[in-house]
Design a protein around this motif. Sequence first.
Motif, PDB file in Angstrom:
ATOM      1  N   LYS A   1       0.823  -1.227   0.000  1.00 58.86           N
ATOM      2  CA  LYS A   1       0.297   0.223   0.260  1.00 58.86           C
ATOM      3  C   LYS A   1       0.927   1.193  -0.314  1.00 58.86           C
ATOM      4  O   LYS A   1       0.895   2.088  -1.061  1.00 58.86           O
ATOM      5  N   PHE A   2       2.083   0.920   0.497  1.00 63.98           N
ATOM      6  CA  PHE A   2       2.580   2.448   0.799  1.00 63.98           C
ATOM      7  C   PHE A   2       3.680   2.821  -0.168  1.00 63.98           C
ATOM      8  O   PHE A   2       3.980   3.618  -0.320  1.00 63.98           O
ATOM      9  N   ILE A   3       4.570   2.122  -0.610  1.00 63.50           N
ATOM     10  CA  ILE A   3       4.879   1.821  -2.158  1.00 63.50           C
ATOM     11  C   ILE A   3       3.876   2.020  -2.965  1.00 63.50           C
ATOM     12  O   ILE A   3       5.125   3.079  -4.191  1.00 63.50           O
ATOM     13  N   GLU A   4       2.910   1.753  -3.082  1.00 61.85           N
ATOM     14  CA  GLU A   4       1.790   1.919  -4.200  1.00 61.85           C
ATOM     15  C   GLU A   4       1.710   3.374  -4.184  1.00 61.85           C
ATOM     16  O   GLU A   4       1.478   3.994  -5.338  1.00 61.85           O
ATOM     17  N   GLU A   5       1.471   4.037  -3.217  1.00 59.43           N
ATOM     18  CA  GLU A   5       1.348   5.509  -3.141  1.00 59.43           C
ATOM     19  C   GLU A   5       2.175   6.268  -3.005  1.00 59.43           C
ATOM     20  O   GLU A   5       1.427   7.557  -4.158  1.00 59.43           O
ATOM     21  N   TYR A   6       2.820   5.649  -2.692  1.00 64.47           N
ATOM     22  CA  TYR A   6       4.689   6.587  -3.217  1.00 64.47           C
ATOM     23  C   TYR A   6       4.855   6.605  -4.481  1.00 64.47           C
ATOM     24  O   TYR A   6       5.157   7.871  -5.740  1.00 64.47           O
ATOM     25  N   LEU A   7       4.675   5.123  -5.603  1.00 62.86           N
ATOM     26  CA  LEU A   7       4.729   5.352  -6.645  1.00 62.86           C
ATOM     27  C   LEU A   7       3.589   6.389  -7.609  1.00 62.86           C
ATOM     28  O   LEU A   7       3.987   6.438  -8.816  1.00 62.86           O
ATOM     29  N   LEU A   8       2.256   6.217  -7.295  1.00 61.40           N
ATOM     30  CA  LEU A   8       0.998   6.388  -7.930  1.00 61.40           C
ATOM     31  C   LEU A   8       1.479   8.285  -7.709  1.00 61.40           C
ATOM     32  O   LEU A   8       0.475   8.729  -8.523  1.00 61.40           O
TER      33      LEU A   8
END
Length: 209
Positions: A109-116
Motif C-alpha cells: 500500500k505505501f509503495i503503491e501510494e508513493y509510486l502513484l
Amino acid sequence: MEEKESVLITQGRYVASAVKKEQYPETERPEIVFIGRSNVGKSSLINSLTRVRNLARVSAQPGKTQTINFYEVGLKWREEERRKIFYLVDLPGYGYARTGKEQRKIWAKFIEEYLLTSPRLLFVCQLIDIRHEPMASDCDMFQWLVEHHIPVLVVATKADKIGKNARQKNIAQIRRRFGVPDLSVLPYSSLKNEGRSDLLDVIGDSLIE
C-alpha cells in the motif's frame, strides 16, 4: 574506466526513511527509484553507483529494507559546470515469503501510494538477477509499472556471475517473460562497477530533459 565516464557523482548521503507521505524529505528534488525482489543486490548497486561505502546497508537477511529510503545524490558532467542533485529512492524488496501477509499488504500500500503520487518521479530502475528467470512477482511489478505509465529501466544485476553467452541468453529470457521483444536491459555488476557509466548516462539524460 574512470576517464570514460561523462557523468560523475559528487556526493551521496542518506536523507530520510519513510512509511508515509509526511516523512518524505521536505526539500523537493527529482527522484529515481530502485525496486526489485529481496536479495537482488539493490544495496550493493546503490553503493557501487554512488561510490559511497555502506551508504545503503547490505544485509544477508532478505527483506531487511522495510521503509522507503531517500539518498541525496549530486552529479556533474565532465568538463562542464552543470550540476544536478536528485534523490535516489530505495524501495522495500518485493516477493519475500517470510514477511507476513498483513505486513506485505501494508508495504504494498505505501509503495503503491508513493509510486502513484510522487510528482517528481523520473523513472524506476527495476532490478532483476541476471542469473535467474524473472519470477511471477517480477513480471507483475513490471506490468503494474507499465499499466500506470511509470517509465521503467530493467537493470540486470550480478552480471559478473555468468559468462557472456549465458548473459545474452538470460537477457532474451527477461524480454520474453516481460513480453517486450526490444526491451532495453542494462547488465550491471556492482563488484566490477560494470554498467555504472551507462546507468549514470541514463540518469544524467533524465535530469536534463
